[in-house]
Scaffold this active site. Structure first.
Site, PDB file in Angstrom:
ATOM      1  N   GLU A 284      -9.364  -2.716  -6.617  1.00 12.56           N
ATOM      2  CA  GLU A 284      -9.338  -2.780  -5.143  1.00 12.56           C
ATOM      3  C   GLU A 284      -9.495  -4.234  -4.666  1.00 12.56           C
ATOM      4  OE1 GLU A 284      -8.643  -0.594  -2.821  1.00 12.56           O
ATOM      5  OE2 GLU A 284      -8.528   1.205  -4.068  1.00 12.56           O
TER       6      GLU A 284
ATOM      7  N   GLU B  60       0.423  10.849   5.173  1.00 12.49           N
ATOM      8  CA  GLU B  60       0.213   9.397   5.128  1.00 12.49           C
ATOM      9  C   GLU B  60       1.503   8.642   4.808  1.00 12.49           C
ATOM     10  OE1 GLU B  60      -3.601   8.354   3.597  1.00 12.49           O
ATOM     11  OE2 GLU B  60      -2.709   6.759   2.394  1.00 12.49           O
TER      12      GLU B  60
ATOM     13  N   GLU C  62     -10.910   6.472  -2.674  1.00  7.54           N
ATOM     14  CA  GLU C  62     -10.942   6.867  -1.262  1.00  7.54           C
ATOM     15  C   GLU C  62     -12.135   6.240  -0.530  1.00  7.54           C
ATOM     16  OE1 GLU C  62      -8.211   7.684  -0.784  1.00  7.54           O
ATOM     17  OE2 GLU C  62      -7.683   9.791  -0.984  1.00  7.54           O
TER      18      GLU C  62
ATOM     19  N   ASP D 225       0.822  -1.212   0.000  1.00  2.28           N
ATOM     20  CA  ASP D 225       0.000   0.000   0.000  1.00  2.28           C
ATOM     21  C   ASP D 225       0.857   1.263   0.000  1.00  2.28           C
ATOM     22  OD1 ASP D 225      -2.778   0.481  -0.318  1.00  2.28           O
ATOM     23  OD2 ASP D 225      -2.790   1.499   1.616  1.00  2.28           O
TER      24      ASP D 225
HETATM   25  C1  NFM Z   1      -5.176   0.267  -2.709  1.00  3.03           C
HETATM   26  C2  NFM Z   1      -5.602   1.500  -2.004  1.00  3.03           C
HETATM   27  N1  NFM Z   1      -6.753   2.077  -2.315  1.00  3.03           N
HETATM   28  C3  NFM Z   1      -7.142   3.218  -1.673  1.00  3.03           C
HETATM   29  C4  NFM Z   1      -6.352   3.788  -0.709  1.00  3.03           C
HETATM   30  C5  NFM Z   1      -6.823   5.015   0.029  1.00  3.03           C
HETATM   31  N2  NFM Z   1      -6.222   6.203  -0.436  1.00  3.03           N
HETATM   32  C6  NFM Z   1      -5.145   6.754   0.170  1.00  3.03           C
HETATM   33  O1  NFM Z   1      -4.548   6.277   1.083  1.00  3.03           O
HETATM   34  C7  NFM Z   1      -5.141   3.149  -0.411  1.00  3.03           C
HETATM   35  N3  NFM Z   1      -4.308   3.621   0.540  1.00  3.03           N
HETATM   36  N4  NFM Z   1      -4.804   2.003  -1.058  1.00  3.03           N
END
Ligand code: NFM
Length: 252
Positions: free
Chosen positions: A238, A114, A167, A73
């Site tokens: 996702e 982040e 998000e 991530d």
């Molecule tokens: C794979 C994925 N999708 C969405 C997010 C959320 N956005 C920022 O952090 C994330 N961190 N990772």
């Protein structure tokens, strides 16, 4: 300690009350996005109630899966930065509402925070975030998809829909782990707070309101169709990302 994280994140995402009102209005009546969420319910649930998330919320998550997710991530979030930057450019050029740039900019600022958070977490869990870390295939494919949305030929309306979806999937997923009666391990609470907190929920609503406002204004049905396709692609990516984190062998 956790309270402090909460407040920090809250502050990062909090806009003016005017922005938040817009977010709330976006939720009031059923718009295009809510229609899509119903129409593609299975995919939406697949992305926001994935077995990996359910395993966090019931406390059965395996540490190697969490660590794999964390390292991957971090790579993804780094790739999200130029995408959001490209979205700011589109908002600045194409938007009829000047507050859009500021709303998206707040998301960008939160990404900076982040990335620091990921480094601290990696330290805590003994995950190496060096060049040694190889992006998994689903991650590469997701990052390539982000890149395909950065070009000037991709409409602002389409790109902002993608950003909202990216998000919102995390927000809904991690918010579930914070619900009462769940058995989220205490050591994973700060991760769940990061995306599951209420301020981030409001932030997602303000992105949704931007997308809905754009749908209302456009006379080009093709753009709405493209946005729907992009919404579906985000959900698919996702789901693959969660699958990969979980360690399904076919997703490595
Ligand atoms: C794979 C994925 N999708 C969405 C997010 C959320 N956005 C920022 O952090 C994330 N961190 N990772």
């Amino acid at each position: 300690m956790r309270l402090q994280t909460e407040r920090q994140t809250d502050r990062l995402y909090r806009g003016t009350s005017e922005m938040e009102e817009k977010g709330k209005n976006g939720d009031q009546k059923e718009g295009v996005i809510d229609t899509w969420k119903k129409k593609h319910h299975q995919l939406w649930v697949g992305a926001t109630r994935h077995p990996l998330i359910l395993s966090i919320s019931d406390g059965t998550i395996h540490l190697p899966a969490f660590k794999r997710w964390l390292g991957q991530d971090y790579i993804f979030v780094r790739a999200l930065v130029p995408f959001v930057a490209s979205l700011i450019v589109k908002a600045w050029k194409e938007s009829d509402d000047s507050s859009d740039v500021e709303i998206i900019l707040r998301g960008m600022a939160a990404l900076s925070d982040e990335l620091e958070w990921f480094k601290k977490q990696a330290n805590k869990w003994g995950v190496h975030l060096s060049e040694m870390l190889v992006p998994s295939r689903p991650n590469q494919e997701y990052c390539r998809f982000l890149e395909s949305l950065m070009g000037p030929e991709v409409e602002y309306t389409v790109a902002v829909t993608a950003y909202w979806a990216i998000e919102a999937v995390y927000q809904e997923s991690f918010a579930l782990c914070l619900e009462e009666g769940t058995r989220t391990p205490p050591e994973l609470m700060d991760t769940c707070q990061r995306w599951g907190n209420e301020a981030f929920g409001k932030y997602c609503s303000s992105l949704k309101a931007i997308a809905e406002r754009r749908f209302k204004k456009t006379s080009d049905e093709e753009v709405i169709k493209k946005a729907e396709v992009v919404f579906l692609r985000v959900l698919e990516h996702e789901i693959e990302f969660w699958n990969m984190s979980r360690g399904d062998p076919q997703h490595q």
